[in-house]
Design an enzyme around this catalytic site. Structure first.
Site, PDB file in Angstrom:
ATOM      1  N   HIS A 306     -81.770 100.150 -24.510  1.00 40.17           N
ATOM      2  CA  HIS A 306     -81.641 101.190 -25.615  1.00 40.17           C
ATOM      3  C   HIS A 306     -82.083 100.390 -26.816  1.00 40.17           C
ATOM      4  CE1 HIS A 306     -80.039 104.214 -27.998  1.00 40.17           C
ATOM      5  NE2 HIS A 306     -80.022 105.208 -26.973  1.00 40.17           N
ATOM      6  N   ASP A 363     -78.754 107.990 -19.712  1.00 41.98           N
ATOM      7  CA  ASP A 363     -79.409 108.651 -18.682  1.00 41.98           C
ATOM      8  C   ASP A 363     -79.106 108.152 -17.324  1.00 41.98           C
ATOM      9  OD1 ASP A 363     -80.683 110.834 -20.372  1.00 41.98           O
ATOM     10  OD2 ASP A 363     -82.271 109.250 -21.007  1.00 41.98           O
TER      11      ASP A 363
HETATM   12  N1  ACO Z   1     -86.329  97.320 -17.631  1.00 42.19           N
HETATM   13  C1  ACO Z   1     -86.863  96.285 -17.625  1.00 42.19           C
HETATM   14  N2  ACO Z   1     -86.914  95.360 -18.904  1.00 42.19           N
HETATM   15  C2  ACO Z   1     -86.664  95.965 -20.158  1.00 42.19           C
HETATM   16  C3  ACO Z   1     -86.167  97.514 -20.112  1.00 42.19           C
HETATM   17  C4  ACO Z   1     -86.056  98.093 -18.720  1.00 42.19           C
HETATM   18  N3  ACO Z   1     -85.442  99.292 -18.800  1.00 42.19           N
HETATM   19  N4  ACO Z   1     -85.917  97.749 -21.272  1.00 42.19           N
HETATM   20  C5  ACO Z   1     -86.265  96.913 -22.147  1.00 42.19           C
HETATM   21  N5  ACO Z   1     -86.749  95.805 -21.386  1.00 42.19           N
HETATM   22  C6  ACO Z   1     -87.340  94.562 -21.724  1.00 42.19           C
HETATM   23  C7  ACO Z   1     -88.619  94.590 -22.590  1.00 42.19           C
HETATM   24  O1  ACO Z   1     -89.747  94.201 -21.541  1.00 42.19           O
HETATM   25  C8  ACO Z   1     -88.547  93.435 -23.370  1.00 42.19           C
HETATM   26  O2  ACO Z   1     -88.453  92.174 -22.763  1.00 42.19           O
HETATM   27  P1  ACO Z   1     -89.095  91.040 -23.590  1.00 42.19           P
HETATM   28  O3  ACO Z   1     -88.516  90.612 -24.852  1.00 42.19           O
HETATM   29  O4  ACO Z   1     -89.289  89.998 -22.613  1.00 42.19           O
HETATM   30  O5  ACO Z   1     -90.662  91.429 -24.066  1.00 42.19           O
HETATM   31  C9  ACO Z   1     -86.926  93.671 -24.182  1.00 42.19           C
HETATM   32  O6  ACO Z   1     -86.116  93.976 -22.863  1.00 42.19           O
HETATM   33  C10 ACO Z   1     -86.774  94.473 -25.145  1.00 42.19           C
HETATM   34  O7  ACO Z   1     -87.546  95.654 -24.920  1.00 42.19           O
HETATM   35  P2  ACO Z   1     -88.105  96.512 -25.932  1.00 42.19           P
HETATM   36  O8  ACO Z   1     -89.144  97.630 -24.932  1.00 42.19           O
HETATM   37  O9  ACO Z   1     -88.687  95.658 -27.003  1.00 42.19           O
HETATM   38  O10 ACO Z   1     -86.980  97.458 -26.568  1.00 42.19           O
HETATM   39  P3  ACO Z   1     -87.174  98.894 -27.356  1.00 42.19           P
HETATM   40  O11 ACO Z   1     -86.048  98.833 -28.156  1.00 42.19           O
HETATM   41  O12 ACO Z   1     -88.338  98.893 -27.747  1.00 42.19           O
HETATM   42  O13 ACO Z   1     -86.988  99.936 -26.121  1.00 42.19           O
HETATM   43  C11 ACO Z   1     -86.139 101.408 -24.613  1.00 42.19           C
HETATM   44  C12 ACO Z   1     -85.969 100.513 -25.859  1.00 42.19           C
HETATM   45  C13 ACO Z   1     -87.460 102.322 -24.750  1.00 42.19           C
HETATM   46  C14 ACO Z   1     -85.281 102.539 -24.382  1.00 42.19           C
HETATM   47  C15 ACO Z   1     -86.468 100.640 -23.347  1.00 42.19           C
HETATM   48  O14 ACO Z   1     -85.214 100.013 -23.333  1.00 42.19           O
HETATM   49  C16 ACO Z   1     -86.891 101.334 -22.020  1.00 42.19           C
HETATM   50  O15 ACO Z   1     -88.133 101.543 -21.932  1.00 42.19           O
HETATM   51  N6  ACO Z   1     -86.033 101.707 -21.023  1.00 42.19           N
HETATM   52  C17 ACO Z   1     -86.138 102.503 -19.849  1.00 42.19           C
HETATM   53  C18 ACO Z   1     -86.335 104.068 -20.307  1.00 42.19           C
HETATM   54  C19 ACO Z   1     -84.878 104.352 -20.733  1.00 42.19           C
HETATM   55  O16 ACO Z   1     -84.134 104.677 -20.042  1.00 42.19           O
HETATM   56  N7  ACO Z   1     -85.035 105.265 -21.715  1.00 42.19           N
HETATM   57  C20 ACO Z   1     -84.105 106.037 -22.110  1.00 42.19           C
HETATM   58  C21 ACO Z   1     -83.477 105.685 -23.597  1.00 42.19           C
HETATM   59  S1  ACO Z   1     -82.051 106.437 -23.942  1.00 42.19           S
HETATM   60  C22 ACO Z   1     -82.684 107.931 -24.667  1.00 42.19           C
HETATM   61  O17 ACO Z   1     -83.610 108.220 -25.147  1.00 42.19           O
HETATM   62  C23 ACO Z   1     -81.791 109.004 -24.581  1.00 42.19           C
END
Ligand code: ACO
Length: 427
Positions: A306, A363
């Site tokens: 998140h 979710d």
């Molecule tokens: N699975 C694997 N790796 C992940 C995940 C995941 N679900 N989420 C984040 N990471 C990793 C990224 O690859 C990144 O790794 P790095 O530092 O080695 O490059 C690190 O964790 C940080 O992630 P970011 O994408 O930079 O974080 P951001 O804050 O931009 O994204 C997000 C947050 C979009 C929710 C992300 O965690 C994601 O894509 N999750 C899966 C989709 C999801 O469940 N979305 C619902 C969110 S809740 C809502 O909107 C109601």
């Protein structure tokens, strides 16, 4: 009075006021940054940017705290119903009995959707994704309620809010009924708000509707948990659309489109599809964990991570417990719940997820409950939109009442410098 923040650049010092919120959050007020320094800030994804001051929702991602108007989400989910929470979010206080009755009565008076709207719905193929249909229908409502567009008084604002609170559940239900080939229904105004929504969605033409308290309570709780989450992607979209003084309905339609994406609300559908794929693939959770960690693989563990929660999402805790209870009460043994729990257990112990502070989000378990309630997978994000409706309305109303300026970020241009035009035959 807080200290000022000082920016030093090329030997010159610039001072900026520091703003403190009611929960002691600090922000540097950079309103005068460009006029005094000629520079702007660069913050893709707005990870460090506060777009507004807001009195609606407080969350502390490090501590896993979420409150609507000062009330803990855990308490609201246990003790309030969705309509009370909607009133609280929109108008700022919990309603007394009289206020709640009036609110509900006003909504009942507007619960009719123009018959002509059915023709618009008819024109969509059955295969259309319900989120696209819902966004279009919400926008189309404007044509049938033109007085909801240009709002210049709080009274007009109230009417627009009541109209959409009344008509949105009908659109949600129609979106699903269209997909399932069921005749469209207007529900029953003698029922509670959520019960009526459920009836509109599930009533069969040849069968009496029978209320199931477990189902209604679970749905009510899910809607409350989704009702607001401060300046997330869809809410920011609603606010920025409304900041041009576009009307409430079209701002909501824009918010629905933003919610659709799998990185935001669309994650609930993506989670269930992921869990089903893992089950079909023999239930090997470790294999999918490895895929999620592999930077060459675009796969992400949906429902994990998140932007602001770097601790347990408090909503996920409540939903996980609710999933156990609802499935137990309904006597459903869903293998997908065990896969989800297995995945969570492995993730919470895995250094990749621990170091990045990736926890289950709202979710991760919600789809399992929706599935137990008989809601089709493609409708999950529509249910999220139904829950988020009062939050979007509250944020839009706050933005308009505070007279916020039109949202218009700047950019750092990285394209070509000026160059002469080359005629087509010389290119
Ligand atoms: N699975 C694997 N790796 C992940 C995940 C995941 N679900 N989420 C984040 N990471 C990793 C990224 O690859 C990144 O790794 P790095 O530092 O080695 O490059 C690190 O964790 C940080 O992630 P970011 O994408 O930079 O974080 P951001 O804050 O931009 O994204 C997000 C947050 C979009 C929710 C992300 O965690 C994601 O894509 N999750 C899966 C989709 C999801 O469940 N979305 C619902 C969110 S809740 C809502 O909107 C109601």
């Amino acid at each position: 009075m807080k200290d000022k923040a000082i920016l030093e650049y090329e030997g010159k010092k610039y001072e900026f006021p520091v703003v403190e919120g009611t929960e002691q959050e600090l922000a540097i007020d950079i309103k005068t940054l460009r006029s005094s320094t000629g520079m702007i800030t660069l913050d893709p994804g707005y990870k460090n940017t506060g777009s507004c001051e807001s009195a609606i929702t407080y969350l502390d991602g490090e501590k896993g705290i979420l409150r609507y108007r000062g009330y803990r989400i855990e308490e609201l989910a246990e003790k309030a119903d969705f309509l009370e929470v909607a009133y609280l979010l929109i108008f700022g206080e919990l309603p007394n009995k009289e206020e709640l009755n009036q609110f509900h009565e006003d909504i009942r008076q507007e619960s009719h959707v123009d018959e002509e709207m059915k023709k618009i719905l008819d024109a969509f193929p059955k295969s259309a994704h319900p989120m696209g249909v819902l966004s279009s229908l919400t926008s189309a409502l404007i044509a049938f309620n033109p007085s909801s567009v240009n709002i210049s008084s709080e009274k007009e604002m109230y009417h627009a809010i009541i109209r959409i609170m009344a008509k949105f559940p009908v659109l949600v239900a129609w979106t699903m009924r269209k997909q399932k080939g069921l005749p469209l229904d207007y529900g029953d105004d003698s029922l509670g708000y959520v019960e009526n929504l459920h009836k509109m969605m599930f009533k069969r033409p040849n069968k009496d509707y029978v209320k199931n308290k477990i189902v209604i309570d679970a749905l009510d709780q899910l809607l409350i948990l989704h009702a607001d989450h401060e300046q997330n992607c869809s809410t920011s979209t609603v606010r920025i659309t409304g900041s041009s003084h576009a009307g409430l309905f079209v701002s909501l339609s824009a918010g629905i489109s933003a919610l659709w994406g799998p990185l935001h609300g669309g994650a609930n559908q993506a989670v269930l599809e992921m869990l089903e794929a893992i089950e079909a693939d023999g239930g090997d959770t470790q294999k999918y964990m490895n895929k999620a960690k592999d930077k060459e693989d675009p796969f992400r563990l949906m429902g994990f991570g998140h932007r602001v929660y770097k601790n347990f999402d408090p909503r996920a805790k409540i939903i996980k417990k609710a999933a156990d209870e609802v499935l137990g009460d309904l006597g459903i043994d869903d293998p997908i719940l065990s896969i989800a729990k297995g995945l969570e257990k492995v993730a919470l112990e895995d250094p990749y997820f621990v170091e990045r502070k990736l926890y289950p989000n709202v979710d991760f378990y919600s789809g399992i409950i929706y599935r137990a309630l008989g809601i089709p997978t493609e409708m999950f994000t529509v249910m999220f939109a139904m829950g988020r409706l009062p939050g979007w309305i509250a944020q839009w109303r706050e933005m308009r009442l505070r007279g916020e300026p039109i949202g218009r970020p700047r950019q750092v241009y990285i394209g070509e410098n000026e160059r002469p035009f080359v005629p087509l035959k010389k290119r």
